[in-house]
Design a protein around this motif. Structure first.
Motif, PDB file in Angstrom:
ATOM      1  N   ILE A  29      -3.957 -44.573 -44.388  1.00  0.00           N
ATOM      2  CA  ILE A  29      -5.075 -44.088 -45.170  1.00  0.00           C
ATOM      3  C   ILE A  29      -5.200 -42.522 -45.023  1.00  0.00           C
ATOM      4  O   ILE A  29      -5.485 -41.715 -45.860  1.00  0.00           O
ATOM      5  N   ILE A  30      -5.128 -42.296 -43.622  1.00  0.00           N
ATOM      6  CA  ILE A  30      -5.345 -40.661 -43.387  1.00  0.00           C
ATOM      7  C   ILE A  30      -4.255 -39.752 -44.055  1.00  0.00           C
ATOM      8  O   ILE A  30      -4.273 -38.606 -44.644  1.00  0.00           O
ATOM      9  N   ILE A  31      -3.094 -40.355 -43.901  1.00  0.00           N
ATOM     10  CA  ILE A  31      -2.029 -39.651 -44.440  1.00  0.00           C
ATOM     11  C   ILE A  31      -2.018 -39.512 -46.081  1.00  0.00           C
ATOM     12  O   ILE A  31      -1.807 -38.523 -46.540  1.00  0.00           O
ATOM     13  N   ILE A  32      -2.339 -40.593 -46.788  1.00  0.00           N
ATOM     14  CA  ILE A  32      -2.549 -40.513 -48.054  1.00  0.00           C
ATOM     15  C   ILE A  32      -3.642 -39.569 -48.467  1.00  0.00           C
ATOM     16  O   ILE A  32      -3.326 -38.875 -49.270  1.00  0.00           O
ATOM     17  N   LEU A  33      -4.781 -39.389 -47.868  1.00  0.00           N
ATOM     18  CA  LEU A  33      -5.939 -38.660 -47.971  1.00  0.00           C
ATOM     19  C   LEU A  33      -5.473 -37.253 -47.455  1.00  0.00           C
ATOM     20  O   LEU A  33      -5.696 -36.131 -48.550  1.00  0.00           O
ATOM     21  N   ALA A  34      -4.762 -37.003 -46.699  1.00  0.00           N
ATOM     22  CA  ALA A  34      -4.119 -35.571 -46.395  1.00  0.00           C
ATOM     23  C   ALA A  34      -3.181 -35.075 -47.531  1.00  0.00           C
ATOM     24  O   ALA A  34      -3.081 -34.011 -47.795  1.00  0.00           O
ATOM     25  N   ILE A  35      -2.301 -35.876 -47.904  1.00  0.00           N
ATOM     26  CA  ILE A  35      -1.410 -35.553 -49.020  1.00  0.00           C
ATOM     27  C   ILE A  35      -2.176 -35.430 -50.487  1.00  0.00           C
ATOM     28  O   ILE A  35      -1.901 -34.140 -50.954  1.00  0.00           O
ATOM     29  N   ALA A  36      -3.380 -36.028 -50.491  1.00  0.00           N
ATOM     30  CA  ALA A  36      -3.657 -35.866 -51.784  1.00  0.00           C
ATOM     31  C   ALA A  36      -4.762 -34.544 -51.652  1.00  0.00           C
ATOM     32  O   ALA A  36      -4.753 -33.743 -52.644  1.00  0.00           O
ATOM     33  N   GLY A  37      -5.080 -34.044 -50.382  1.00  0.00           N
ATOM     34  CA  GLY A  37      -5.751 -32.868 -50.112  1.00  0.00           C
ATOM     35  C   GLY A  37      -4.808 -31.672 -50.298  1.00  0.00           C
ATOM     36  O   GLY A  37      -5.374 -30.886 -50.938  1.00  0.00           O
ATOM     37  N   VAL A  38      -3.990 -31.956 -49.810  1.00  0.00           N
ATOM     38  CA  VAL A  38      -2.988 -30.753 -49.705  1.00  0.00           C
ATOM     39  C   VAL A  38      -2.569 -30.390 -51.459  1.00  0.00           C
ATOM     40  O   VAL A  38      -2.524 -29.345 -52.038  1.00  0.00           O
ATOM     41  N   ALA A  39      -2.340 -31.558 -51.985  1.00  0.00           N
ATOM     42  CA  ALA A  39      -1.881 -31.450 -53.551  1.00  0.00           C
ATOM     43  C   ALA A  39      -3.056 -31.031 -54.154  1.00  0.00           C
ATOM     44  O   ALA A  39      -2.770 -30.031 -55.089  1.00  0.00           O
ATOM     45  N   SER A  40      -4.392 -31.215 -54.195  1.00  0.00           N
ATOM     46  CA  SER A  40      -5.301 -30.725 -54.972  1.00  0.00           C
ATOM     47  C   SER A  40      -5.530 -29.120 -54.414  1.00  0.00           C
ATOM     48  O   SER A  40      -5.747 -28.660 -55.463  1.00  0.00           O
ATOM     49  N   VAL A  41      -5.381 -28.802 -53.413  1.00  0.00           N
ATOM     50  CA  VAL A  41      -5.406 -27.318 -52.957  1.00  0.00           C
ATOM     51  C   VAL A  41      -4.175 -26.688 -53.720  1.00  0.00           C
ATOM     52  O   VAL A  41      -4.483 -25.606 -54.267  1.00  0.00           O
ATOM     53  N   LEU A  42      -3.163 -27.104 -53.716  1.00  0.00           N
ATOM     54  CA  LEU A  42      -2.030 -26.417 -54.312  1.00  0.00           C
ATOM     55  C   LEU A  42      -2.150 -26.397 -55.869  1.00  0.00           C
ATOM     56  O   LEU A  42      -2.109 -25.360 -56.360  1.00  0.00           O
ATOM     57  N   LEU A  43      -2.662 -27.498 -56.540  1.00  0.00           N
ATOM     58  CA  LEU A  43      -2.964 -27.360 -57.844  1.00  0.00           C
ATOM     59  C   LEU A  43      -4.064 -26.398 -58.280  1.00  0.00           C
ATOM     60  O   LEU A  43      -3.871 -25.576 -59.289  1.00  0.00           O
ATOM     61  N   PHE A  44      -5.126 -26.221 -57.472  1.00  0.00           N
ATOM     62  CA  PHE A  44      -6.316 -25.354 -57.463  1.00  0.00           C
ATOM     63  C   PHE A  44      -5.649 -23.661 -57.539  1.00  0.00           C
ATOM     64  O   PHE A  44      -5.880 -23.096 -58.093  1.00  0.00           O
ATOM     65  N   ALA A  45      -4.819 -23.648 -56.293  1.00  0.00           N
ATOM     66  CA  ALA A  45      -4.144 -22.314 -56.177  1.00  0.00           C
ATOM     67  C   ALA A  45      -3.428 -21.902 -57.485  1.00  0.00           C
ATOM     68  O   ALA A  45      -3.267 -20.856 -57.942  1.00  0.00           O
ATOM     69  N   LEU A  46      -2.465 -22.809 -57.830  1.00  0.00           N
ATOM     70  CA  LEU A  46      -1.614 -22.764 -59.125  1.00  0.00           C
ATOM     71  C   LEU A  46      -2.250 -22.354 -60.263  1.00  0.00           C
ATOM     72  O   LEU A  46      -1.837 -21.608 -61.234  1.00  0.00           O
ATOM     73  N   LYS A  47      -3.567 -22.907 -60.567  1.00  0.00           N
ATOM     74  CA  LYS A  47      -4.463 -22.861 -61.575  1.00  0.00           C
ATOM     75  C   LYS A  47      -4.890 -21.669 -61.556  1.00  0.00           C
ATOM     76  O   LYS A  47      -4.890 -20.710 -62.657  1.00  0.00           O
ATOM     77  N   GLY A  48      -5.367 -20.951 -60.311  1.00  0.00           N
ATOM     78  CA  GLY A  48      -5.826 -19.500 -60.030  1.00  0.00           C
ATOM     79  C   GLY A  48      -4.631 -18.455 -60.502  1.00  0.00           C
ATOM     80  O   GLY A  48      -4.926 -17.586 -61.142  1.00  0.00           O
TER      81      GLY A  48
END
Length: 65
Positions: free
Chosen positions: A6-25
């Motif tokens: 569960i922690i690994i899945i949450l970490a991957i989702a968090g990293v993906a959301s940060v990358l998407l936010f940076a890409l949108k910027g």
């Protein structure tokens, strides 16, 4: 093991959301960069080829009243 998965899945989702936010910027800045590049190109062309002053006519200016 369940907690680790569960922690690994949450970490991957968090990293993906940060990358998407940076890409949108970054993508939001692209139109401004293109506009600035066009303005810089126009200014450079005006600098290389300045406009000549209008040619003087042979006519006299109108008389003042």
């Amino acid at each position: 093991m369940d907690g680790t998965a569960i922690i690994i899945i949450l970490a991957i989702a968090g990293v993906a959301s940060v990358l998407l936010f940076a890409l949108k910027g970054l993508l939001d800045q692209v139109p401004d960069v293109i506009d600035s590049a066009g303005k810089a190109r126009d200014a450079w062309q005006r600098f290389k080829r300045p406009e000549l002053p209008p040619q003087a006519d042979d006519q006299e200016p109108p008389a003042a009243a």
